[in-house]
Design an enzyme around this catalytic site. Structure first.
Site, PDB file in Angstrom:
ATOM      1  N   THR A  20      -6.274  -1.379  -2.788  1.00 49.98           N
ATOM      2  CA  THR A  20      -5.110  -0.176  -2.700  1.00 49.98           C
ATOM      3  C   THR A  20      -5.110   0.553  -3.887  1.00 49.98           C
ATOM      4  OG1 THR A  20      -3.952  -1.959  -3.596  1.00 49.98           O
ATOM      5  CG2 THR A  20      -3.736  -1.323  -1.133  1.00 49.98           C
ATOM      6  N   GLY A  52       0.323   2.872   0.645  1.00 49.29           N
ATOM      7  CA  GLY A  52      -0.556   1.676   0.803  1.00 49.29           C
ATOM      8  C   GLY A  52      -0.061   0.265   0.558  1.00 49.29           C
ATOM      9  N   CYS A  53      -0.721  -0.544   0.563  1.00 50.36           N
ATOM     10  CA  CYS A  53      -0.212  -1.769   0.530  1.00 50.36           C
ATOM     11  C   CYS A  53      -0.695  -2.357  -1.135  1.00 50.36           C
ATOM     12  CB  CYS A  53      -0.205  -2.846   1.471  1.00 50.36           C
ATOM     13  SG  CYS A  53       0.587  -1.975   2.887  1.00 50.36           S
ATOM     14  N   VAL A  54      -0.061  -3.316  -1.545  1.00 50.89           N
ATOM     15  CA  VAL A  54      -0.302  -4.105  -2.804  1.00 50.89           C
ATOM     16  C   VAL A  54      -0.812  -5.658  -2.532  1.00 50.89           C
ATOM     17  CG1 VAL A  54       0.845  -2.972  -4.228  1.00 50.89           C
ATOM     18  CG2 VAL A  54       2.267  -4.455  -2.841  1.00 50.89           C
TER      19      VAL A  54
END
Ligand code: FAD
Lengths: 408, 102
Positions: free
Chosen positions: A198, B100-102
């Protein structure tokens, strides 16, 4: 008598129950921790099980061995939470009324949510490694694999330990190389993300490692269904990926009673203030670890950093004082890159992973975003540190994120 | 560029910078750029949901928030907004890029 109730005796629940039982007056407070399991799993170790590097004893221990004296440990599944009544009902019928509640029930995989994933191929040529059973079943499948298409798929984000799928791929690459069959194996990583990871700098670094190791990334891939009869994984936009052996990281979700109680989001993660970790719906409820919906990595190291803040905030709340301890989202992850090397990333809510040294700026010994052997030893040492922490022995790691010595 | 969006600010990836500049006409224009010629009531149901939740939380909703929130299946969502529905709707609804994701 007042009750301090902790749901889930995993990484976060065990530590919180112990900390509370140490400071709360036993004449006034009862500390109870509930878990549906009697066994505790060291989940980071699941990564090493499929390759035979770790055995069951390395990753499975009785929960009871970690429960602090003075804490009542109840083995039962939590069935219902009624937050307006301050009441929890267990599957065995027992009702527990609480004054303070900490939710630490983590997150789990849900393969049944993807069409066809649990059909014919499940645990035949489709496996997971996010459960002990999955990782153990995968081991013989990997050692018997003699070539073909090896597909690793993340169904949907967020997942716990978001770097684990990459580490798994790096270890698989090293494993097949040493076995002398790497040229017969196509390794494909299908991910919903636009790249390897990410965060931009880390994504570029990890992306380069993937490229160097000849791992194909199928980006922005939203897995829609699995056709076991043809051994094909298909996305919603109708791309198809054939596999001979597939390792899936299925949808991750929190415990369903949290959604039913109205305190969870669309994935049953408890809505909390990201700095105080207090529920935004009820002031006597906190959520810790993977169960909370904070925008931080779902990882054990994150729990270590957030524990102290949540603990102090709860004590302040009990004393009627304002809460002054703010969690910054600090995460620290060792990433195995194969061949006894690892890299390390360190970030928080506002800073992405950058190059530098850890824990001492400039000196290290660990190398942030570098690929070194010493980082690999750090990763392995993590297991010992973890078990020390679970037994209540404090480990001196700086809990707040620091920019010192980092190169933006 | 059409007159409709000549005063609207976009970032490098084509997301509107200020959600308040949005209008339904702008949405129709942006949809065409994304290859969607006509916005049907089903499209609007999703766009309206994203506007409401996005403005309330300050963030464009994720794919799952959209499917759970509207009751529309992921499959249908992909049929309505082909390729990346979460990103496409965010663009058309004048919101930022879904995180987005972490
Ligand atoms: C493959 C893999 C690799 C990982 N690698 C790393 C790593 O390298 N570094 C790192 O920091 N982290 C890593 N993690 C993540 C780390 O293990 C988790 O973030 C951490 O264990 C979460 O702790 P927790 O207390 O929130 O939840 P858990 O430790 O999962 O505990 C949750 C507990 O709640 C119980 N429970 C759930 N529902 C109920 C219910 N309804 N009733 C009663 N009990 C219930 C469960 O039985 C469980 O004991 C990894 C995870 C995996 C899967």
């Amino acid at each position: 008598m007042k009750t301090f109730l902790v749901l889930g005796a995993g990484t976060a629940g065990i530590m919180m129950a112990r900390k509370m039982s140490r400071v709360l007056d036993a004449k006034q407070w009862k500390v109870i921790v509930v878990d549906k399991n009697e066994q505790h799993f060291y989940q980071p170790g699941f990564l090493f099980i499929p390759f035979g590097y770790y055995k069951k004893d390395d990753v499975v221990k009785p929960i009871r061995s970690f429960v602090a004296k003075g804490v009542e440990y109840v083995v039962a599944e939590v069935e219902q939470l009624e937050p307006a009544e301050n009441r929890v009902t267990l599957a065995n019928g027992r009702v527990i009324n609480y004054d303070y509640l900490v939710v630490a029930t983590g997150t789990d995989i849900h393969p049944e949510e993807t069409e066809g994933l649990k059909d014919g191929g499940w645990r035949q040529n489709i496996f997971d490694f996010y459960t002990y059973e999955g990782a153990a079943a995968l081991a013989p499948a990997i050692s018997n694999f003699n070539g073909g298409r090896f597909v690793v798929n993340v169904v949907e984000n967020p997942i716990k330990c978001p770097v684990a799928p990459l580490e798994f791929i790096f270890l698989a690459d090293a494993y097949f190389t040493r076995k002398g069959i790497r040229d017969k194996v196509d390794i494909i990583f299908a991910t919903p993300l636009p790249g390897a990871f990410t965060k931009p700098v880390a994504s570029a670094t990890l992306g380069k490692i993937l490229e160097r190791k000849h791992i194909h990334v199928e980006a922005e891939f939203n897995a829609g269904m699995v056709d076991s009869s043809r051994n094909v994984l298909a996305s919603y936009d109708e791309r198809e990926i054939p596999y001979d052996l597939m390792v899936s990281i299925p949808l991750n979700k929190g415990a369903s009673f949290l959604g039913a109680a109205g305190i969870g989001d669309e994935l049953n993660y408890v809505r909390v203030d990201k700095e105080t970790l207090q529920s935004t719906d009820y002031e006597n409820i906190w959520a810790l670890g993977d169960a909370a919906n904070i925008p931080a990595s779902k990882a054990g190291a994150v729990i270590h950093f957030q524990m102290e803040k949540a603990f102090k905030n709860i004590l302040q709340h009990m004393a009627g004082q304002p809460m002054t301890h703010h969690f910054d989202g600090h995460a620290l992850c060792y990433i195995e890159t194969g061949f006894e090397k690892a890299t390390l990333i360190d970030f928080d809510y506002t800073h992405e992973p950058l190059r530098g040294k850890y824990p001492v700026p400039v000196v290290g010994p660990f190398d942030l975003l570098g690929e070194t052997t010493i980082n690999h030893w750090g990763k392995l040492a993590f297991r010992y540190i973890y078990y020390l922490m679970m037994h209540g022995i404090e480990v001196p790691l700086p809990s707040d994120f620091s920019m010192a010595g980092k190169k933006p | 560029m059409s007159d409709l969006v000549k005063d609207v600010a976009f970032n490098a990836e084509g997301y509107m910078i200020d959600a308040k500049q949005w209008s339904r006409e702008i949405a129709e224009f942006l949809a065409k750029l994304e290859g969607i010629e006509v916005l049907t009531p089903d499209h609007w149901k999703i766009i309206d949901f994203c506007r409401t939740t996005g403005l309330a939380s300050g963030k464009a909703p994720t794919l799952r928030q959209i499917t759970v929130g509207t009751g529309i299946s992921t499959k249908d969502l992909f049929a309505l907004f082909p390729k990346g529905p979460a990103k496409k709707v965010a663009k058309i609804a004048g919101l930022g890029k879904p995180e987005g994701c972490v």
